[in-house]
Enzyme design. Structure first.
Site, short mmCIF file in Angstrom:
data_model
loop_
_atom_site.label_atom_id
_atom_site.label_comp_id
_atom_site.label_asym_id
_atom_site.label_seq_id
_atom_site.Cartn_x
_atom_site.Cartn_y
_atom_site.Cartn_z
N CYS A 149 -0.47 30.09 -18.67
CA CYS A 149 0.89 30.61 -18.85
C CYS A 149 1.33 30.30 -20.28
O CYS A 149 1.23 29.14 -20.71
CB CYS A 149 1.84 29.97 -17.84
N ASP A 199 -3.02 30.12 -14.77
CA ASP A 199 -2.73 31.33 -13.99
C ASP A 199 -4.07 31.89 -13.52
O ASP A 199 -5.06 31.84 -14.25
CB ASP A 199 -2.02 32.38 -14.84
#
Length: 148
Positions: free
Chosen positions: A46, A53
């Site tokens: 992120c 992520d």
């Protein structure tokens, strides 16, 4: 064929920009067919929090003169692991790079991202209208349902 990775020991590139994708001649030139790569454990960071992520990527393409060599694609996708990027930027960027370098007849990518902040995000991109007569199977990744 000047493959940099095939049959050789290759380190994971430090970034997607440093990753070199290998392309080899299409073994079935002139035929319309679909190639699919699924990367169910794609990872990036992120860009706001630095937290990991995760996504399930599905890349479909109809080859032109070349095909992408799978080991170089694996290393390219792995190079995102320690790089910050928004879901949209990663998904569309991967599709654009493959399209610009490989020049397939057609390419699409589906990025099925796991929830961030309680909201799953799916990102889809394609290079244009698929060629007439190309078999396009469903990408096979269901919408996020959580536990329900």
């Amino acid at each position: 064929m000047d493959a940099k990775h095939l049959g050789k020991t290759s380190a994971l590139p430090a970034s997607p920009e440093e990753a070199e994708l290998d392309y080899v001649p299409n073994p079935r030139p002139g035929e319309l067919y679909l190639v699919r790569f699924a990367a169910p454990e794609f990872t990036t960071l992120c860009p706001v929090t630095g937290q990991p992520d995760f996504a399930h990527l599905v890349i479909d393409y109809a080859p032109g003169e070349t095909i992408v060599e799978s080991k170089s694609l694996k290393l390219f996708l792995g190079s995102f692991r320690n790089q910050p990027g928004f879901h949209e930027g990663c998904t569309v960027g991967i599709g654009r790079r493959l399209t610009e370098e490989m020049q397939p007849q057609w390419l699409r990518i589906g990025g099925y991202w796991y929830p961030r902040g309680g909201i799953p995000i799916d990102v889809f991109w394609q290079s244009g209208t698929p060629p007439e007569g190309l078999w396009l199977p469903d990408q096979g990744v269901p919408s996020y349902r959580g536990r329900g």
